[in-house]
Design an enzyme around this catalytic site. Sequence first.
Site, PDB file in Angstrom:
ATOM      1  N   HIS A   1     -15.253  35.029 -10.359  1.00 12.73           N
ATOM      2  CA  HIS A   1     -15.482  35.043 -11.902  1.00 12.73           C
ATOM      3  C   HIS A   1     -14.033  34.976 -12.470  1.00 12.73           C
ATOM      4  CE1 HIS A   1     -17.660  35.447 -15.690  1.00 12.73           C
ATOM      5  NE2 HIS A   1     -16.679  36.336 -15.869  1.00 12.73           N
ATOM      6  N   GLU A   2     -13.382  36.183 -12.327  1.00 13.28           N
ATOM      7  CA  GLU A   2     -12.311  36.501 -12.774  1.00 13.28           C
ATOM      8  C   GLU A   2     -11.201  35.329 -12.538  1.00 13.28           C
ATOM      9  OE1 GLU A   2     -12.126  38.013 -15.530  1.00 13.28           O
ATOM     10  OE2 GLU A   2     -14.029  39.379 -15.015  1.00 13.28           O
TER      11      GLU A   2
ATOM     12  N   HIS B   1     -11.519  32.345 -14.720  1.00 17.46           N
ATOM     13  CA  HIS B   1     -10.622  32.462 -16.210  1.00 17.46           C
ATOM     14  C   HIS B   1      -9.104  32.387 -15.909  1.00 17.46           C
ATOM     15  CE1 HIS B   1     -14.251  33.702 -18.347  1.00 17.46           C
ATOM     16  NE2 HIS B   1     -14.503  34.806 -17.492  1.00 17.46           N
TER      17      HIS B   1
END
Length: 665
Positions: A29-30, A33
């Site tokens: 997920h990170e 980003h």
Amino acid sequence: MLVPAAFDVAALLNILTVALGLGLVIFFHELGHFAVAKWCDVQVDRFSIGFGPVLVSRKWGETEYALSAIPFGGYVKMLGQDDADPSQLTSDEVAQDPRSYTAKSVPQRMAIISAGVIMNIITGLMFFAVAFLSGVEQIEREVGAVEVGSPAWRNGLRPDDTLTEINGQPVDDFNDIVRTIVLSDGPVSVKGHHADGETFAVTLEPTRPDGEKKTRRQIGVGFPLSLTIPPGSSDVKQPAIVPGTPFAELNPGLKPGDRIRSVNGETVETYSQFTAMLSDHRDETVEVTIERPHKEASSESLTFDVPPQPFRSLGVQMDIGKISDVRPGSPADRAKLMKGDKLAEVDGQMIGRDIDPFRLPEFFKARIGQEVPIQISREPEGREPEKITLVVTPEATPGWVENPEFPDSPISITSVGVAFHLIPTVFRVDPDGPAAKAGIKERDAITQLKLFLRDDVPSEYKSGSPITVEIGETNWAFAMWRLQQHPVEKVQVTLAAPGGAEAPKHDLIPVAAKDWYVAGDRGLLSEYKKSTLKADSVSEALALGWRHTTGSTKDIYLTLRGLLSSDISPKELQGPINIARVAYRHAGMGLAQFVLFLGLISINLAVINFLPIPVLDGGHMVFLIWEGLARRRPPERVVAAATYCGLFFVLGLMMFVIYQDLFGH
């Protein structure tokens, strides 16, 4: 040198697997980003797995990579975007730095914010595909037990039925049944077929069962059981056999994978057939043959003479309550029995005086095909009660054994199609029974039973001892069934006390009832009926993965809708502690099951993160939409207020679910 026990090594490996797996979901997920931020030339100050104090960190280039103390998420800290300092989002000074997040265009910032969610959807799909390539074990879409008086019971569903479609959606396994019912709104249409191949289509109105939790909609069906002995039964403590039962007394030494083959020489195909045959011969010793497969093609047959299981009695008899349910199309329905009627006499015998109402199921079963006169008491609205004589003809229900296995289950006369509760006030006391010796009298009201297990019971059966059942108007039958299911040393009976006085308690030693035997499995437990879904190719695995991805996403939104509409109780929410527990359990079930679980967590993370709550990705997207439409940034006071409100909401929700994890389940 000390060598850790195999169990401890396995437990440690499972813990490490869980930590690595959940960390991997957060990392992806990170990473979404981070990668898009770098692609848009945004300065990334920190990439952290976890929140709070930094435990370990290392700096490469301009970015610090950290592992933090609170392992419930992660974050990417960019110049100009810091939830701890929301003023950066509206700061003109920060926006002047060309490498700050706020200096980028609205589409670029939207791409950065949505990248984590998109990455989780992609990785969720990949997790699912890998799981289906390996083969995912699932519970069959068949009906096991049917709760008496439930919507399923009233509409004629029975054990061994296969449910193929609910609300127009195909059913692949039993979890589909549970999930679809919980997330449904209003009546549900169910299609399937009985064991004989006859198809059916019914509309059910799910209910929340009476009881302590009342947290989810149900139709009253239980998981299907197989004829296979579950893993763990080869242990000396025989965890697959209930202590104190006929099978336990035989000490058969069964092993995982052993399979029930026949009863009295007659082959059984399903678990319900097995229990039905035992019930048909409940007062006899039966010959049970177990088949033990070997690695080679041959197998071994083990035959045991299993004695009957006497009914454990406390020496009290309760009065019969009114009929709580009549199954449509049943003999009772055809004889015009109605909900609210009270059975008074059967075949000239007065219920309560001549026959224990608890024994009515076997009374009618012994008269299948015969016309049985019954007298009922009916109370028409606004008129005096009247006595009515009817005639009912019990019919055979092959493979159908209905014990009060659920809280608040009534007693079912399966062959007739009626159900009733017992009034928890003592109607008769056996003068030679345990209750009489303890001083319990007629008209005493029982409010609680505590079942104390025998000292020689293995520890895995004692985790809930003593077993406490609070007695209400509808669960005496369930309490007595619990007494039959467990190796009980003594029962503590609590009576109602008048005028607020201290409730009297009596210790009773259960005794075997004369000529009364339990209809059931005689203590032999079975594994859930399972199958393996395995993709034959990568394309099929991706197709199954995509179906699982879209289905899981839809389920999450339906869950949120159910929470908002109060169709689903907040008590159903799982926090980080329970997620870790479930992850640990899945890690012990094999790689495919654990990877499938990681896929579900990944999709959950994607959906929850994109909710329009400040401090979450969805909240940031709302600010960006505002800016894109208004052509200016939202005011600093609005951003700050919304961010702090979102932070308090998330922290409050976290505290609630952690409390639920610790005390609510």
